[in-house]
Design a protein around this motif. Structure first.
Motif, PDB file in Angstrom:
ATOM      1  N   ARG A  31       0.813  -1.223   0.000  1.00  7.17           N
ATOM      2  CA  ARG A  31       0.000   0.000   0.000  1.00  7.17           C
ATOM      3  C   ARG A  31       0.843   1.268   0.000  1.00  7.17           C
ATOM      4  O   ARG A  31       0.545   2.235   0.695  1.00  7.17           O
ATOM      5  N   GLY A  32       1.923   1.243  -0.738  1.00  3.67           N
ATOM      6  CA  GLY A  32       2.746   2.439  -0.872  1.00  3.67           C
ATOM      7  C   GLY A  32       3.808   2.617   0.199  1.00  3.67           C
ATOM      8  O   GLY A  32       4.481   3.637   0.223  1.00  3.67           O
ATOM      9  N   PHE A  33       3.989   1.643   1.101  1.00  5.36           N
ATOM     10  CA  PHE A  33       4.967   1.753   2.174  1.00  5.36           C
ATOM     11  C   PHE A  33       5.765   0.464   2.280  1.00  5.36           C
ATOM     12  O   PHE A  33       5.258  -0.620   1.999  1.00  5.36           O
ATOM     13  N   PHE A  34       7.004   0.591   2.745  1.00  3.10           N
ATOM     14  CA  PHE A  34       7.760  -0.595   3.110  1.00  3.10           C
ATOM     15  C   PHE A  34       7.335  -0.964   4.524  1.00  3.10           C
ATOM     16  O   PHE A  34       7.249  -0.102   5.406  1.00  3.10           O
ATOM     17  N   VAL A  35       7.043  -2.251   4.729  1.00  2.00           N
ATOM     18  CA  VAL A  35       6.536  -2.728   6.016  1.00  2.00           C
ATOM     19  C   VAL A  35       7.433  -3.868   6.485  1.00  2.00           C
ATOM     20  O   VAL A  35       7.759  -4.773   5.706  1.00  2.00           O
ATOM     21  N   LEU A  36       7.823  -3.823   7.749  1.00  2.00           N
ATOM     22  CA  LEU A  36       8.663  -4.854   8.346  1.00  2.00           C
ATOM     23  C   LEU A  36       7.785  -5.842   9.099  1.00  2.00           C
ATOM     24  O   LEU A  36       6.988  -5.445   9.940  1.00  2.00           O
ATOM     25  N   HIS A  37       7.919  -7.123   8.778  1.00  2.00           N
ATOM     26  CA  HIS A  37       7.159  -8.191   9.426  1.00  2.00           C
ATOM     27  C   HIS A  37       8.134  -9.071  10.205  1.00  2.00           C
ATOM     28  O   HIS A  37       9.087  -9.590   9.617  1.00  2.00           O
ATOM     29  N   ASP A  38       7.901  -9.257  11.480  1.00  2.42           N
ATOM     30  CA  ASP A  38       8.673 -10.224  12.256  1.00  2.42           C
ATOM     31  C   ASP A  38       8.141 -11.607  11.906  1.00  2.42           C
ATOM     32  O   ASP A  38       6.931 -11.818  11.851  1.00  2.42           O
ATOM     33  N   LEU A  39       9.025 -12.567  11.667  1.00  5.99           N
ATOM     34  CA  LEU A  39       8.609 -13.915  11.287  1.00  5.99           C
ATOM     35  C   LEU A  39       8.675 -14.858  12.488  1.00  5.99           C
ATOM     36  O   LEU A  39       9.274 -15.919  12.418  1.00  5.99           O
ATOM     37  N   ALA A  40       8.043 -14.467  13.598  1.00  8.93           N
ATOM     38  CA  ALA A  40       8.008 -15.251  14.838  1.00  8.93           C
ATOM     39  C   ALA A  40       9.427 -15.557  15.317  1.00  8.93           C
ATOM     40  O   ALA A  40       9.731 -16.685  15.722  1.00  8.93           O
ATOM     41  N   SER A  41      10.274 -14.542  15.270  1.00  5.76           N
ATOM     42  CA  SER A  41      11.667 -14.712  15.693  1.00  5.76           C
ATOM     43  C   SER A  41      11.739 -14.949  17.202  1.00  5.76           C
ATOM     44  O   SER A  41      10.869 -14.519  17.955  1.00  5.76           O
ATOM     45  N   ALA A  42      12.792 -15.636  17.627  1.00  8.04           N
ATOM     46  CA  ALA A  42      12.947 -15.963  19.046  1.00  8.04           C
ATOM     47  C   ALA A  42      13.213 -14.722  19.895  1.00  8.04           C
ATOM     48  O   ALA A  42      12.666 -14.591  20.987  1.00  8.04           O
ATOM     49  N   ASN A  43      14.030 -13.799  19.405  1.00  6.30           N
ATOM     50  CA  ASN A  43      14.418 -12.634  20.208  1.00  6.30           C
ATOM     51  C   ASN A  43      13.744 -11.336  19.793  1.00  6.30           C
ATOM     52  O   ASN A  43      14.045 -10.286  20.339  1.00  6.30           O
ATOM     53  N   GLY A  44      12.857 -11.394  18.826  1.00  2.00           N
ATOM     54  CA  GLY A  44      12.062 -10.227  18.465  1.00  2.00           C
ATOM     55  C   GLY A  44      12.723  -9.286  17.477  1.00  2.00           C
ATOM     56  O   GLY A  44      13.919  -9.330  17.231  1.00  2.00           O
ATOM     57  N   THR A  45      11.880  -8.442  16.912  1.00  2.00           N
ATOM     58  CA  THR A  45      12.286  -7.402  15.975  1.00  2.00           C
ATOM     59  C   THR A  45      11.833  -6.078  16.565  1.00  2.00           C
ATOM     60  O   THR A  45      10.704  -5.960  17.026  1.00  2.00           O
ATOM     61  N   TYR A  46      12.720  -5.096  16.548  1.00  2.00           N
ATOM     62  CA  TYR A  46      12.431  -3.805  17.177  1.00  2.00           C
ATOM     63  C   TYR A  46      12.549  -2.682  16.155  1.00  2.00           C
ATOM     64  O   TYR A  46      13.490  -2.651  15.358  1.00  2.00           O
ATOM     65  N   VAL A  47      11.577  -1.769  16.191  1.00  5.13           N
ATOM     66  CA  VAL A  47      11.604  -0.555  15.375  1.00  5.13           C
ATOM     67  C   VAL A  47      11.479   0.621  16.327  1.00  5.13           C
ATOM     68  O   VAL A  47      10.527   0.690  17.111  1.00  5.13           O
ATOM     69  N   ASN A  48      12.455   1.499  16.294  1.00  4.11           N
ATOM     70  CA  ASN A  48      12.503   2.673  17.182  1.00  4.11           C
ATOM     71  C   ASN A  48      12.326   2.278  18.644  1.00  4.11           C
ATOM     72  O   ASN A  48      11.619   2.928  19.401  1.00  4.11           O
ATOM     73  N   GLY A  49      12.955   1.166  19.032  1.00  9.04           N
ATOM     74  CA  GLY A  49      12.966   0.730  20.430  1.00  9.04           C
ATOM     75  C   GLY A  49      11.757  -0.071  20.871  1.00  9.04           C
ATOM     76  O   GLY A  49      11.703  -0.513  22.007  1.00  9.04           O
ATOM     77  N   LYS A  50      10.779  -0.285  20.006  1.00 14.07           N
ATOM     78  CA  LYS A  50       9.577  -1.039  20.378  1.00 14.07           C
ATOM     79  C   LYS A  50       9.548  -2.367  19.641  1.00 14.07           C
ATOM     80  O   LYS A  50       9.782  -2.424  18.437  1.00 14.07           O
ATOM     81  N   ARG A  51       9.219  -3.434  20.388  1.00 14.04           N
ATOM     82  CA  ARG A  51       9.098  -4.743  19.764  1.00 14.04           C
ATOM     83  C   ARG A  51       7.853  -4.755  18.881  1.00 14.04           C
ATOM     84  O   ARG A  51       6.791  -4.287  19.286  1.00 14.04           O
TER      85      ARG A  51
END
Length: 163
Positions: free
Chosen positions: A52-72
């Motif tokens: 929808r016109g934006f790049f979107v980051l999807h966590d793939l059920a990672s063990a230690n998480g994915t953080y954007v600007n300090g938030k999981r």
């Protein structure tokens, strides 16, 4: 042009140009588009998709998480300057403006008409001070509202309401 920059555990920064027509996978596994050599990064950690016109980051059920600007996050849109963290690997997202050669032409082509933004009328704004506003706590509430199923209503009353 959108890019992701990652600083590896060795301190070297690598940049990756993102494309809108296909997703980019990130993780420790060599089959990923972006390989993060960090033991705290999952083999298939995350994915960047253009939606929808934006790049979107999807966590793939990672063990230690994915953080954007300090938030999981599980899913998060990426905005210019967003700080990323996966495991002990840090990165950032950059959405640079197109260069002059990549930008849209400044003059219309055959059959095109560009509107001059300075010649367009500015819509009037309402003076909110002139409105008679009151807090919702002072608005009368409907407390004696009763509803009945249609089969319980008197047919004469239904006819009266329809008129």
């Amino acid at each position: 042009m959108a890019k992701i920059f990652f600083v590896g555990l060795d301190g070297a920064e690598k940049s990756y140009r993102l494309q809108t027509h296909r997703p980019f996978t990130l993780g420790r596994d060599p089959g990923n588009d972006i390989i993060l050599r960090d033991p705290k990064v999952s083999r298939h950690h995350a994915e960047v998709v253009f939606e929808r016109g934006f790049f979107v980051l999807h966590d793939l059920a990672s063990a230690n998480g994915t953080y954007v600007n300090g938030k999981r996050i599980r899913v998060a849109p990426l905005t210019h300057g967003a700080r990323l963290r996966m495991g002990n690997t840090y990165g950032r997202f950059s959405e640079e403006l197109p260069t002059e050669s990549e930008a849209a032409p400044l003059t219309p082509g055959a059959g095109e008409v560009f509107a001059d933004p300075f010649e367009q009328a500015v819509p009037p704004t309402e003076d909110l001070g002139a409105l008679d506003l009151m807090p919702t706590s002072q608005i009368d509430r409907v407390s004696d509202l009763h509803t009945l199923p249609h089969d319980k209503l008197d047919p004469a009353e239904l006819k009266k309401k329809a008129e």
